[in-house]
Design an enzyme around this catalytic site. Structure first.
Site, PDB file in Angstrom:
ATOM      1  N   THR A 194      -3.933   1.397  -2.419  1.00 45.27           N
ATOM      2  CA  THR A 194      -3.370   0.054  -2.264  1.00 45.27           C
ATOM      3  C   THR A 194      -3.759  -0.922  -3.370  1.00 45.27           C
ATOM      4  O   THR A 194      -4.817  -0.792  -3.983  1.00 45.27           O
ATOM      5  CB  THR A 194      -3.829  -0.553  -0.910  1.00 45.27           C
ATOM      6  OG1 THR A 194      -3.179  -1.794  -0.695  1.00 45.27           O
ATOM      7  CG2 THR A 194      -5.328  -0.775  -0.859  1.00 45.27           C
ATOM      8  N   ASN A 202      -3.202  -3.999  -2.116  1.00 43.86           N
ATOM      9  CA  ASN A 202      -3.148  -4.919  -0.991  1.00 43.86           C
ATOM     10  C   ASN A 202      -1.744  -5.482  -0.850  1.00 43.86           C
ATOM     11  O   ASN A 202      -0.886  -4.836  -0.292  1.00 43.86           O
ATOM     12  CB  ASN A 202      -4.212  -6.015  -1.061  1.00 43.86           C
ATOM     13  CG  ASN A 202      -4.348  -6.716   0.293  1.00 43.86           C
ATOM     14  OD1 ASN A 202      -3.940  -6.163   1.309  1.00 43.86           O
ATOM     15  ND2 ASN A 202      -4.899  -7.917   0.327  1.00 43.86           N
ATOM     16  N   THR A 210       0.870  -1.148   0.000  1.00 42.12           N
ATOM     17  CA  THR A 210       0.000   0.000   0.000  1.00 42.12           C
ATOM     18  C   THR A 210       0.914   1.206   0.000  1.00 42.12           C
ATOM     19  O   THR A 210       2.098   1.065   0.254  1.00 42.12           O
ATOM     20  CB  THR A 210      -0.860  -0.079   1.272  1.00 42.12           C
ATOM     21  OG1 THR A 210      -1.585  -1.287   1.196  1.00 42.12           O
ATOM     22  CG2 THR A 210      -1.759   1.096   1.463  1.00 42.12           C
ATOM     23  N   ASP A 221      -8.812  -9.024   1.883  1.00 45.41           N
ATOM     24  CA  ASP A 221      -9.164  -8.214   3.063  1.00 45.41           C
ATOM     25  C   ASP A 221     -10.554  -8.551   3.598  1.00 45.41           C
ATOM     26  O   ASP A 221     -10.914  -8.132   4.702  1.00 45.41           O
ATOM     27  CB  ASP A 221      -9.079  -6.716   2.744  1.00 45.41           C
ATOM     28  CG  ASP A 221      -7.671  -6.158   2.982  1.00 45.41           C
ATOM     29  OD1 ASP A 221      -6.835  -6.861   3.569  1.00 45.41           O
ATOM     30  OD2 ASP A 221      -7.420  -5.005   2.579  1.00 45.41           O
ATOM     31  N   GLY A 260       0.996  -0.653   5.414  1.00 46.71           N
ATOM     32  CA  GLY A 260       1.402  -1.606   6.446  1.00 46.71           C
ATOM     33  C   GLY A 260       0.318  -2.553   6.918  1.00 46.71           C
ATOM     34  O   GLY A 260       0.432  -3.141   7.995  1.00 46.71           O
ATOM     35  N   GLY A 261      -0.756  -2.720   6.127  1.00 42.84           N
ATOM     36  CA  GLY A 261      -1.806  -3.674   6.511  1.00 42.84           C
ATOM     37  C   GLY A 261      -2.365  -3.310   7.881  1.00 42.84           C
ATOM     38  O   GLY A 261      -2.628  -2.135   8.171  1.00 42.84           O
ATOM     39  N   SER A 314     -10.925  -2.229   5.539  1.00 41.56           N
ATOM     40  CA  SER A 314      -9.544  -1.773   5.343  1.00 41.56           C
ATOM     41  C   SER A 314      -8.948  -1.281   6.655  1.00 41.56           C
ATOM     42  O   SER A 314      -9.681  -0.941   7.583  1.00 41.56           O
ATOM     43  CB  SER A 314      -9.543  -0.627   4.335  1.00 41.56           C
ATOM     44  OG  SER A 314      -8.260  -0.063   4.226  1.00 41.56           O
ATOM     45  N   SER A 315      -7.627  -1.243   6.682  1.00 40.43           N
ATOM     46  CA  SER A 315      -6.937  -0.615   7.816  1.00 40.43           C
ATOM     47  C   SER A 315      -6.371   0.751   7.444  1.00 40.43           C
ATOM     48  O   SER A 315      -5.755   1.412   8.274  1.00 40.43           O
ATOM     49  CB  SER A 315      -5.774  -1.500   8.270  1.00 40.43           C
ATOM     50  OG  SER A 315      -6.242  -2.740   8.711  1.00 40.43           O
TER      51      SER A 315
HETATM   52  O1  DON Z   1      -6.683  -1.914   3.115  1.00 39.54           O
HETATM   53  C1  DON Z   1      -5.933  -2.555   3.835  1.00 39.54           C
HETATM   54  O2  DON Z   1      -6.020  -2.562   5.043  1.00 39.54           O
HETATM   55  C2  DON Z   1      -4.803  -3.359   3.225  1.00 39.54           C
HETATM   56  N1  DON Z   1      -5.157  -3.791   1.918  1.00 39.54           N
HETATM   57  C3  DON Z   1      -3.548  -2.550   3.236  1.00 39.54           C
HETATM   58  C4  DON Z   1      -2.360  -3.327   2.755  1.00 39.54           C
HETATM   59  C5  DON Z   1      -1.068  -2.717   3.075  1.00 39.54           C
HETATM   60  O3  DON Z   1      -0.995  -1.697   3.725  1.00 39.54           O
HETATM   61  C6  DON Z   1       0.148  -3.417   2.637  1.00 39.54           C
HETATM   62  N2  DON Z   1       1.303  -2.630   2.878  1.00 39.54           N
HETATM   63  N3  DON Z   1       2.334  -2.811   3.267  1.00 39.54           N
END
Ligand code: DON
Length: 573
Positions: free
Chosen positions: A403, A405, A385, A427, A477-478, A456-457
């Site tokens: 993102t 993902n 992301t 997700d 960062g998920g 989402s985060s």
């Molecule tokens: O929307 C979300 O929460 C995830 N798809 C974000 C993924 C993400 O931040 C990956 N990055 N390092």
């Protein structure tokens, strides 16, 4: 590798072409040179600035503002440039959230999160024994939600000053004429080579004969042509016509389910931003289908009645308190958060001080909590992301997280159209009790339904001080996104740090399950030892997030900082 002399000739040719056809990307008296650029980690700018994951993308954003655009123009142009120069996460085949505040105080939240296609079903990732397939939601054609980014960019145009054709031109040039890649990009492309070959049904510019090396020039003609169709026909240059046809053909070759109607019917949605106070600051963040705004509200409310600043930065006492707030908020994420158009998210309760106090009632400052005994609260109401932060001279604040993902999304390049599709379907909660790639659990709130947006985060966030613009911040960062933003805010507000320290100091993360604290390798060793003696399981991991921040200083300058953890870079004037 091209000879240096040829390189510089090409650079000159590029500059000339730019000067003739795209005066808008000429900033500070010189054109952007995609063959020679440097990473700038921080600078104070007096007028306008951008921080993003790639130097060229930040330069494009700054040049657009120099040419008369505002922060919205810059956000659009920077995202488009990232889709070319940072294919791991910059995208037109993914989705995102834009959060903004205009100088008159108006708040804007644009949700362009991907949505489940019409043919999606709740159990689409389960095998005949009811087990979740380890790969189907992660790679290949079935992993993609309907892309939202292009709809988001056009929704942003309502607030922009310059025409879209001008904002997309730098990205077109970067795609058609190429740009030099960094060491980090080369090694990440090489590491994904097999996955590109396995999942894409047509040759792609992301794979070359032999290995990528730092200094190689990457040219993406097909992507350039797709961007030109958007330049000519607007959003329907993506959701209709040739591009839509290419997406659907790609889906059909690889057993994907996105159809022409899915593309035609996709719309970006306006969401009312969440707002709350934290120690005299006004925090503005993104509403569901992001969990991020709610999580930072919950965590900050849970710690607000404790004098965190007096505990000392990353003292065992401060970290332990912050972890326990993380544990409790993430337990609620799993139970209560999803797309608000499909599931009633108890936003008001989750953000209330009374609920925060109730959640912390069993908090013990001397001992690790236990996730198996900390369930979601009782409520009666039924790693790729990327982030960019922008501010302009007029005071517009724009915070965008977008993102695919995972890194390079589904690793599936749309044949003939040259862009990567997301793997955002992961997700969703494929099955209650089975974590997704970020270890996040979910159930009904985040189950797959056609048209629904996956939880989402992503946490694009703004901070005001005395109701005046103060900070623009966000990160990838998920599931670590909300904890990174939370720590950035605590560092700024409780520990009086500058933006550089606030985002670059070591970080830690707890997300309820697994019941462990992940810390970056440079995390304070003594604090780690003391936390272990209180009963915490600590695991070390690589960098958490890549946060980009802009902070307005008391002299009005914009302290603009790019995360140390990547090629992230700032630009401005
Ligand atoms: O929307 C979300 O929460 C995830 N798809 C974000 C993924 C993400 O931040 C990956 N990055 N390092």
């Amino acid at each position: 590798m091209r000879k240096p002399i040829l390189l510089s000739l090409l650079a000159i040719a590029f500059v000339v072409a730019q000067a003739q056809t795209v005066p808008s990307i000429v900033g500070a008296g010189k054109a952007i040179d995609p063959y020679h650029y440097t990473i700038v980690k921080k600078a104070d700018y007096s007028k306008a600035s951008v921080s993003s994951a790639h130097p060229l993308a930040s330069q494009v954003g700054a040049a657009i503002m120099k040419a008369g655009g505002n922060a919205f123009d810059a956000a659009v142009a920077t995202q488009l440039a990232l889709a070319v120069v940072y294919p791991a996460a910059g995208n037109i085949g993914g989705g995102g959230f834009l959060l903004a505040r205009k100088p008159n105080g108006e708040l804007i939240g644009i949700d362009y999160r991907e949505a489940a296609p019409e043919k999606a079903t709740r159990d689409m990732y389960l095998d005949k024994n009811g087990n979740v397939s380890p790969t189907l939601s992660l790679a290949g054609h079935l992993a993609s939600g309907i892309p939202g980014t292009v709809a988001g960019l056009f929704a942003t145009m309502t607030y922009a000053k310059l025409p879209f054709r001008q904002l997309v031109q730098p990205a077109i040039d970067l795609a058609e004429k190429g740009f030099v890649i960094t060491e980090r990009e080369a090694s990440s492309l090489n590491g994904t080579r097999e996955a590109f070959l396995k999942n894409s049904t047509r040759p792609t510019a992301l794979v070359k004969e032999g290995k990528w090396k730092a200094g190689d020039t990457m040219v993406q003609k097909e992507l350039g042509a797709t961007l030109k169709r958007m330049q000519k026909d607007g959003a329907s240059g993506f959701y209709g016509g040739e591009t839509a046809k290419l997406i659907v053909e790609e889906m059909q070759r690889g057993n994907g389910i996105i159809g022409l109607d899915d593309l035609k019917n996709y719309t970006a949605k306006l969401r009312i931003p969440l707002q709350f106070e934290y120690r005299g600051h006004q925090v503005i963040s993104f509403a569901p289908p992001s969990s991020g705004g709610l999580l930072i509200a919950q965590m900050l409310k849970m710690i607000e009645k404790y004098p965190v600043g007096s505990y000392g930065f990353q003292s065992p006492k401060a970290v332990q308190l912050m972890i326990e707030a993380e544990r409790r908020a993430y337990a609620d994420r799993a139970e209560f958060m999803g797309d608000p158009d499909f599931f009633k998210v108890p936003v008001k309760t989750l953000m209330s001080e009374a609920y925060a106090a109730e959640r912390m009632a069993d908090y013990n400052p001397d001992k690790a909590g236990v996730s198996s005994s900390i369930k979601a609260g009782q409520i009666k109401e039924s790693e790729q992301t990327t982030h960019l932060s922008v501010m302009d001279a007029a005071g517009n604040m724009v915070s965008v997280t977008t993102t695919l993902n995972g890194g390079y999304g589904s690793r599936t390049v749309v044949g003939g159209a040259g862009f990567l599709m997301n793997n955002e379907m992961d997700d969703f909660s494929a099955k209650p009790g089975v974590p997704n790639m970020y270890g996040a659990y979910g159930g009904e709130a985040n189950a797959i339904v056609p048209g629904k947006r996956m939880l989402s985060s992503m946490t694009p966030t703004l901070l005001l001080k005395n109701n005046k613009p103060y900070v623009v911040v966000g990160t990838p960062g998920g599931t670590t996104i909300p904890t990174s933003v939370y720590q950035a805010i605590v560092n700024l507000v409780d520990f009086n740090m500058n933006a550089d320290d606030a985002i670059n100091k070591p970080k830690f993360h707890h997300q309820w399950l697994p019941d462990e604290v992940a810390v970056e390798r440079d995390f304070n060793a003594e604090t780690k030892k003391q936390l272990q003696s209180m009963g915490y399981k600590i695991t070390e991991r690589g960098g958490i997030g890549r946060t980009e921040a802009i902070r307005v200083l008391s002299n009005g300058k914009k302290e603009t900082v790019a995360d140390k953890r990547g090629d992230d870079s700032v630009a401005g004037f």
